[in-house]
Design an enzyme around this catalytic site. Sequence first.
Site, PDB file in Angstrom:
ATOM      1  N   GLU A 153      20.349  -9.863 -14.655  1.00 47.67           N
ATOM      2  CA  GLU A 153      20.320  -9.154 -13.450  1.00 47.67           C
ATOM      3  C   GLU A 153      21.103  -9.824 -12.467  1.00 47.67           C
ATOM      4  O   GLU A 153      21.673 -11.065 -12.454  1.00 47.67           O
ATOM      5  CB  GLU A 153      18.754  -9.224 -13.119  1.00 47.67           C
ATOM      6  N   HIS A 269      14.208  -3.650  -2.033  1.00 45.64           N
ATOM      7  CA  HIS A 269      14.812  -3.357  -3.413  1.00 45.64           C
ATOM      8  C   HIS A 269      15.682  -2.251  -2.982  1.00 45.64           C
ATOM      9  O   HIS A 269      15.273  -1.199  -2.316  1.00 45.64           O
ATOM     10  CB  HIS A 269      13.671  -3.014  -4.361  1.00 45.64           C
ATOM     11  N   ARG A 315      21.115  -7.749  -4.255  1.00 44.37           N
ATOM     12  CA  ARG A 315      20.143  -6.759  -3.755  1.00 44.37           C
ATOM     13  C   ARG A 315      20.391  -6.336  -2.282  1.00 44.37           C
ATOM     14  O   ARG A 315      20.203  -5.265  -1.683  1.00 44.37           O
ATOM     15  CB  ARG A 315      18.744  -7.151  -4.064  1.00 44.37           C
ATOM     16  N   HIS A 376       9.965  -4.814  -0.911  1.00 40.50           N
ATOM     17  CA  HIS A 376       9.734  -5.257  -2.286  1.00 40.50           C
ATOM     18  C   HIS A 376       8.876  -6.347  -2.475  1.00 40.50           C
ATOM     19  O   HIS A 376       8.082  -6.615  -3.166  1.00 40.50           O
ATOM     20  CB  HIS A 376      11.132  -5.229  -3.029  1.00 40.50           C
ATOM     21  N   ARG A 411      15.447 -14.075  -2.765  1.00 41.13           N
ATOM     22  CA  ARG A 411      14.520 -14.336  -4.074  1.00 41.13           C
ATOM     23  C   ARG A 411      15.607 -13.979  -5.109  1.00 41.13           C
ATOM     24  O   ARG A 411      16.295 -12.653  -5.035  1.00 41.13           O
ATOM     25  CB  ARG A 411      13.506 -13.812  -4.355  1.00 41.13           C
TER      26      ARG A 411
HETATM   27  C1  LIG Z   1       7.478  -2.539  -8.846  1.00 37.81           C
HETATM   28  C2  LIG Z   1       7.853  -4.106  -8.943  1.00 37.81           C
HETATM   29  C3  LIG Z   1       8.633  -4.496  -9.953  1.00 37.81           C
HETATM   30  C4  LIG Z   1       8.739  -5.925  -9.876  1.00 37.81           C
HETATM   31  N1  LIG Z   1       9.548  -6.398 -10.894  1.00 37.81           N
HETATM   32  C5  LIG Z   1       9.629  -7.762 -11.040  1.00 37.81           C
HETATM   33  C6  LIG Z   1      10.245  -8.444 -12.265  1.00 37.81           C
HETATM   34  O1  LIG Z   1      10.630  -7.538 -13.108  1.00 37.81           O
HETATM   35  N2  LIG Z   1      10.377  -9.604 -12.220  1.00 37.81           N
HETATM   36  C7  LIG Z   1       9.747 -10.524 -11.284  1.00 37.81           C
HETATM   37  O2  LIG Z   1       9.904 -11.944 -11.210  1.00 37.81           O
HETATM   38  N3  LIG Z   1       9.054 -10.004 -10.167  1.00 37.81           N
HETATM   39  C8  LIG Z   1       9.019  -8.773 -10.097  1.00 37.81           C
HETATM   40  N4  LIG Z   1       8.327  -8.113  -9.151  1.00 37.81           N
HETATM   41  C9  LIG Z   1       7.526  -9.188  -7.959  1.00 37.81           C
HETATM   42  C10 LIG Z   1       6.151  -9.593  -8.867  1.00 37.81           C
HETATM   43  O3  LIG Z   1       5.851  -8.674  -9.479  1.00 37.81           O
HETATM   44  C11 LIG Z   1       5.372 -10.364  -7.784  1.00 37.81           C
HETATM   45  O4  LIG Z   1       6.075 -11.253  -6.942  1.00 37.81           O
HETATM   46  C12 LIG Z   1       4.335 -11.053  -8.518  1.00 37.81           C
HETATM   47  O5  LIG Z   1       3.795 -10.273  -9.544  1.00 37.81           O
HETATM   48  C13 LIG Z   1       3.190 -11.327  -7.405  1.00 37.81           C
HETATM   49  O6  LIG Z   1       2.096 -11.773  -8.274  1.00 37.81           O
HETATM   50  P1  LIG Z   1       0.924 -12.632  -7.521  1.00 37.81           P
HETATM   51  O7  LIG Z   1      -0.103 -12.755  -8.439  1.00 37.81           O
HETATM   52  O8  LIG Z   1       1.312 -13.286  -6.418  1.00 37.81           O
HETATM   53  O9  LIG Z   1       0.387 -11.131  -6.690  1.00 37.81           O
HETATM   54  P2  LIG Z   1      -0.255  -9.886  -7.435  1.00 37.81           P
HETATM   55  O10 LIG Z   1       0.254  -9.421  -8.732  1.00 37.81           O
HETATM   56  O11 LIG Z   1       0.197  -8.588  -6.446  1.00 37.81           O
HETATM   57  O12 LIG Z   1      -1.722  -9.839  -7.197  1.00 37.81           O
HETATM   58  C14 LIG Z   1      -2.388  -9.981  -5.986  1.00 37.81           C
HETATM   59  C15 LIG Z   1      -4.094  -9.825  -6.175  1.00 37.81           C
HETATM   60  O13 LIG Z   1      -4.667 -10.142  -5.011  1.00 37.81           O
HETATM   61  C16 LIG Z   1      -5.723  -9.350  -4.997  1.00 37.81           C
HETATM   62  N5  LIG Z   1      -5.880  -9.072  -3.492  1.00 37.81           N
HETATM   63  C17 LIG Z   1      -5.445  -8.693  -2.550  1.00 37.81           C
HETATM   64  N6  LIG Z   1      -5.913  -8.671  -1.357  1.00 37.81           N
HETATM   65  C18 LIG Z   1      -7.041  -9.034  -1.540  1.00 37.81           C
HETATM   66  C19 LIG Z   1      -8.281  -9.178  -1.019  1.00 37.81           C
HETATM   67  N7  LIG Z   1      -8.371  -8.919   0.260  1.00 37.81           N
HETATM   68  N8  LIG Z   1      -9.353  -9.433  -1.440  1.00 37.81           N
HETATM   69  C20 LIG Z   1      -9.426  -9.815  -2.933  1.00 37.81           C
HETATM   70  N9  LIG Z   1      -8.333  -9.626  -3.645  1.00 37.81           N
HETATM   71  C21 LIG Z   1      -7.168  -9.157  -3.202  1.00 37.81           C
HETATM   72  C22 LIG Z   1      -5.006  -7.836  -5.469  1.00 37.81           C
HETATM   73  O14 LIG Z   1      -6.358  -7.056  -6.031  1.00 37.81           O
HETATM   74  C23 LIG Z   1      -4.307  -8.530  -6.845  1.00 37.81           C
HETATM   75  O15 LIG Z   1      -5.541  -8.725  -7.999  1.00 37.81           O
HETATM   76  C24 LIG Z   1       8.127  -6.749  -8.685  1.00 37.81           C
HETATM   77  C25 LIG Z   1       7.322  -6.299  -7.773  1.00 37.81           C
HETATM   78  C26 LIG Z   1       7.064  -4.910  -7.891  1.00 37.81           C
HETATM   79  C27 LIG Z   1       5.899  -4.458  -6.731  1.00 37.81           C
END
Ligand SMILES: Cc1cc2nc3c(=O)[nH]c(=O)nc-3n(C[C@H](O)[C@H](O)[C@H](O)COP(=O)(O)OP(=O)(O)OC[C@H]3O[C@@H](n4cnc5c(N)ncnc54)[C@H](O)[C@@H]3O)c2cc1C
Length: 561
Positions: A153, A269, A315, A376, A411
């Site tokens: 990428e 994005h 990006r 994003h 990032r």
């Molecule tokens: C469409 C898309 C494609 C992507 N593709 C990639 C990729 O290919 N490679 C890559 O490295 N990154 C990618 N990213 C970024 C990556 O997915 C995220 O940065 C990463 O998944 C974040 O993980 P996390 O566990 O921090 O948060 P999340 O996976 O967003 O999880 C957050 C959690 O917190 C909970 N939560 C939020 N607020 C509250 C609240 N008030 N009370 C209780 N629970 C709460 C939610 O319910 C959820 O369970 C992508 C992002 C998107 C949106």
Amino acid sequence: MTQRASQYEPQSELQGGSRPLNFTFQSPVPRYLVPFNPRRVLHRFTDVLVLGGGIAGLRAALEVPPHLSVLVVTKDAMGESNSRWAQGGIAGVLGPDDRFENHVDDTLRAGGSLCDRAVVEMVVREAPARIQELMDWGTQFDLEQGSLALGREGGHSHHRIVHALGDATGKEMMRAISARVCAMSNLQTLAGCFTLDLLVHEGRCRGALVWHERSGMVMIWSRETVLCTGGVGQLYRESTNPLVATGDGHAMAYRAGLPLRDMEFIQFHPTVLYIAGTGRSLITEAVRGEGAHLVDKNGYRFMNDYDSRGELAPRDVVSQAIVSQMDKTHHACVYLDLTHMDAARVRARFPGIAERCAQFDIDIHRDWVPIRPGAHYMIGGVTVDAVGKTEMDSLWGAGEVTSSGLHGANRLASNSLLEGLVFGAHAGRNAAQAASDRTAERLEALPIENPSLPPNHEPLDLADIRNSLKSVMWRHVGVRRNREGLEEAARDVDQWCRYVLPRQFDHPTGWELQSMLTVGRTIIEAALARPESRGVHLRTDHPAPAMGFANHHVTLRRHSG
Ligand SMILES: Cc1cc2nc3c(=O)[nH]c(=O)nc-3n(C[C@H](O)[C@H](O)[C@H](O)COP(=O)(O)OP(=O)(O)OC[C@H]3O[C@@H](n4cnc5c(N)ncnc54)[C@H](O)[C@@H]3O)c2cc1C
């Protein structure tokens, strides 16, 4: 306003350091969102409390050994998170001709001068083990001739992205990791559970106040708490993020007095499907990697006018070029053109995108796909150290809600799932160790309460304020920023904060809006505090990087006085 302008001009004393700003909203941010009294709510107790069930939260939970209890709470259904929607994959040095130094260099180059080299090296070196672990737990990454298929990428010098189900890496990875988590006998999950605030007693995090859709208010008391609540994309009218990404974790940390770092750095994005009236879906940059062109409404392939790397420029460059071309052509979007590409290969590599477009009668082999940039990834967040420790005793953090030093000012693609895995593991392991060390301490309810305020019966149209906020953020705090626009945004958001933040709502719509306003205002303030362009932060009134900001982090903290 003139006074503010001069306050934010680059100053030599900023060189090489971080100047924490004690940021005061025009109306104070209340410490807690709702009234509560320990005598009138339910109580739950757990050794380790994990707030959020995305990749970071679940990876953290997996580190908790059987002799400790762990509770994972999620706002929506367990599966709804940014992690679930990740497409492109996870970066790691796995190819025979790749080296850790290459991945480190690529990450540092993307992040400008603001990455923490030690953190970058640690994460890069751990990547192969974290990816192997996912496979051991059942994740089926795509293979090519029996070996892991490694994608490449933007910004990566080598092929090093593992992916699954073509373009649905998050779905497959979360399936496997959720199954692993569900098999833990010491773990409980609580979905539909909105975390409102961190419970803090004598400077130490003691758990969280939550609202559960069936049980109402609950005080969850824990020995150690891990904050993993994800991103903030919903603050913007255009975003790739699901509805849960409203910055609640950033806001609750800020209310509890923790510093938020680098909030101005939001990655947009460039290619988000733009179909009026529908949710926005990301179209992975791998599509451009495979040869798709970006064209404007006249069919003109414009990227080479902006950058010699054309469609494969980083990006932020592509996002900025698209916004400029939309302005030039007075059109609401530009288009991805895949019509010249091999149809069978496109269908095999990007089945999800083909299907999503087909739902709106767009045949990607025949039609141009309308796209525009969208918010994003939130680079900034709660500052954590290399083991995921926040500044507050007994509070840890991992994933998108944090600022770990990995990403700097931009990032590198596919480094964020990796960050969630590495810091999730570190934070979970260390939180579990700390909880183990404290098992002799009695886990009990503490006298923390927040009084009710007199009710305000003036009705508010919360959806209207939310939409207005999203529009202002997109218009003035989006891909391109300048002082005038940021100050206008600050005035609007301050005005909404004045009458929304002091209220005590009794439902998630109100709490989310309060979080979004709080986080939005910190993003604006941080963007004003960086009068230069660096990484994803483009200030059209200061288009070049400023020497004085090369090593400068903007850190905002709620003024408790
Ligand atoms: C469409 C898309 C494609 C992507 N593709 C990639 C990729 O290919 N490679 C890559 O490295 N990154 C990618 N990213 C970024 C990556 O997915 C995220 O940065 C990463 O998944 C974040 O993980 P996390 O566990 O921090 O948060 P999340 O996976 O967003 O999880 C957050 C959690 O917190 C909970 N939560 C939020 N607020 C509250 C609240 N008030 N009370 C209780 N629970 C709460 C939610 O319910 C959820 O369970 C992508 C992002 C998107 C949106």
